[in-house]
Design a protein around this motif. Structure first.
Motif, short mmCIF file in Angstrom:
data_model
loop_
_atom_site.label_atom_id
_atom_site.label_comp_id
_atom_site.label_asym_id
_atom_site.label_seq_id
_atom_site.Cartn_x
_atom_site.Cartn_y
_atom_site.Cartn_z
N ALA A 1 9.01 -17.81 11.07
CA ALA A 1 8.59 -18.78 12.21
C ALA A 1 8.38 -19.98 11.77
O ALA A 1 8.62 -21.32 12.32
N SER B 1 10.68 -23.02 12.99
CA SER B 1 10.05 -23.91 14.23
C SER B 1 10.10 -25.40 13.52
O SER B 1 10.35 -26.35 14.42
N ASN C 1 13.14 -26.91 14.72
CA ASN C 1 13.19 -27.28 16.17
C ASN C 1 13.88 -26.15 16.97
O ASN C 1 14.44 -26.29 18.06
N ASP D 1 13.50 -23.01 19.40
CA ASP D 1 12.52 -22.42 20.36
C ASP D 1 11.88 -21.13 19.70
O ASP D 1 12.92 -19.81 20.20
N VAL D 2 10.94 -20.83 19.30
CA VAL D 2 10.53 -19.62 18.72
C VAL D 2 9.46 -18.84 19.49
O VAL D 2 8.54 -19.49 19.64
N LEU E 1 1.56 -23.36 13.87
CA LEU E 1 3.20 -23.58 13.99
C LEU E 1 3.24 -24.05 15.39
O LEU E 1 2.57 -23.46 16.27
N ASP E 2 4.39 -24.59 15.40
CA ASP E 2 4.92 -24.93 17.05
C ASP E 2 5.65 -23.87 17.48
O ASP E 2 6.93 -23.79 17.67
N ILE E 3 4.92 -22.73 17.95
CA ILE E 3 5.59 -21.61 18.29
C ILE E 3 4.92 -20.95 19.59
O ILE E 3 3.79 -21.19 19.85
#
Length: 455
Positions: free
Chosen positions: A16, A20, A23, A25-26, A43-45
């Motif tokens: 993840a 992430s 870039n 989409d997770v 994280l960006d998830i």
């Protein structure tokens, strides 16, 4: 590209984090809300709490529109069932982590019935890696490309190595061996060198060399350990089982020390040619009693990083010439590199690399070159990627000296049919070639990404 990861364990979190950053989409699914909150904060998830074997939970995570579902929980059955449900819901591709040797023996059947795109066995991957290190004990790490025909070897330069203070250009000219130094690590410094770079004591060289030239490479460096014959393995889990199976076939003498009596009985049945000892390998007296002083190699494979580190360091003091420890915590791995442990392996990292290779290949499947293999080196500061050129493009047929390659990128090797080419300026890339690229740039997805322009 939409990716759903099932299982917020060590592998799931590492994937993840990497995906992430690139870039993708997770979305992550796990039943442990606290762990998911930790992941969301860092994280960006997106995250969904619940049992991934529940179709409603998968729908909440938008699995029906996912390009890829990766199931990497600790339970094989959950991973396989989750992947089956995901495919039925409409996910395009699925990957399952399958660790049980019984399941993995029949993975061909299971992949077909469950419509799996890929099955990953972390313990088998790590056992393969350790087996290579015992076959070539001078290396501290070996990654393979082109189905084992090319090796990327991590080699520590000691004070007695005859190439110390020699420039790479002089080394290539003097020894006339087909190899290329792709990356150099010295303390905190990491670089992709040119021919003027002078080798220093304490360097860790990452060298691309054809499989047939590996023996010559080690002889050239004037440091060649004897063949490994006696191996002591600390810990009797799945990695130990797979590793012992491979080493016994190579004629090595194997001794496994495992503290669980029931597991020892299982190993005795599974590995009748190995010696199985029921005991605690952190007991120094036991290790001495079982012949650690006569062992050629020691491999620490318990489930505890600390135990593997302690026993490996003790084995080093007793004279074992090759020391390998399984360490899954990245911070511990970087801490112990200078302690005298020759090689560190990680099931988490090996699994993540295998899955990331697949993800990159899917993403660029419409481009002129597919990612076939990917490894992350030097604490993820360097990547080595194998591309297969599928069609004619602006860089095929053009001598490399006429291509303008971005800084910190290197074409390390070209494999053409049965020929392994360590490239020079007059060599070209052609359709059908496997091309190995070493880069310090993040997220290289196509060979064109390393080029500035074609003259």
């Amino acid at each position: 590209m939409k990716i759903v990861i099932i299982g917020d364990g060590k592998v799931g979190y590492k994937l993840a984090k990497q995906l992430s950053v690139e870039n993708y989409d997770v979305v992550m699914i796990d039943s442990n809300e606290k762990k998911l909150r930790f992941a969301v904060d860092r994280l960006d998830i997106a995250c969904v709490t619940g049992d991934a074997a529940d179709a409603e939970v998968q729908k909440e995570a938008d699995v029906p529109h996912a390009d890829l579902v990766i199931a990497c929980t600790s339970a094989d059955e959950c991973n396989m069932l989750s992947c089956l449900i995901a495919r039925r819901l409409g996910a395009k591709h699925t990957i399952a982590r399958v660790r049980n040797p019984i399941y993995f023996k029949q993975i061909g059947l299971l992949k077909e019935d469950l419509h799996l795109s890929m099955a990953v066995n972390p313990e088998l991957i790590v056992a393969d890696e350790i087996s290579r290190l015992l076959l070539f004990p001078d290396a501290s790490k070996i990654e393979t490309f082109v189905k084992g025909r090319v090796e990327l070897i991590e080699f520590p330069v000691g004070k007695d190595t005859q190439v110390v203070d020699m420039s790479l250009a002089d080394m290539y000219a003097r020894f006339q061996i087909k190899l290329l130094v792709c990356a150099v690590e010295h303390g905190d410094e990491v670089l992709i060198p040119d021919g003027d770079y002078r080798i220093r004591e304490g360097d860790r060289l990452h060298v691309a060399v054809s499989h047939s030239e590996v023996e010559r490479f080690f002889s050239m460096f004037g440091k060649h350990k004897g063949k490994i014959r006696k191996v002591i393995i600390c810990g009797g889990g799945r990695v130990a089982y797979y590793l012992a199976m491979q080493l016994l076939k190579l004629g090595m003498q194997i001794k496994i020390i495992e503290r669980d009596e029931k597991r020892c009985e299982e190993l005795c049945e599974l590995l009748p040619k190995a010696t199985i000892i029921n005991g605690d390998a952190t007991d120094h007296d036991l290790l001495i009693e079982e012949g650690i002083e006569e062992a050629d190699a020691f491999v620490g494979l318990t489930g505890m990083d600390e135990e593997n580190i302690i026993t490996a360091l003790f084995a080093k003091t007793q004279g074992a010439s090759k020391i390998i420890a399984k360490i899954n915590e990245d911070r511990r791995a970087s801490m112990v590199e200078d302690f005298g442990i020759d090689s560190i392996v990680s099931a988490k990292t090996a699994t993540a690399d295998a899955i990331l290779s697949y993800v990159r290949a899917r993403k660029n499947s419409q481009s002129s070159a597919n990612v076939e293999t990917l490894y992350q080196l030097v604490d993820e500061q360097v990547e080595a990627l194998e591309f297969i050129i599928k069609s004619e493009t602006k860089y095929t047929g053009v001598p490399l000296k006429e291509l303008s390659i971005r800084p910190n990128n290197l074409i390390a090797c070209i494999a053409r049919k049965r020929q392994i080419i360590i490239p020079g300026g007059d060599d070209c890339m052609e359709v059908g070639d496997s091309v190995i690229v070493v880069t310090m740039d993040s997220h290289i997805e196509d060979l064109e990404d390393i080029l500035v322009q074609v003259r």
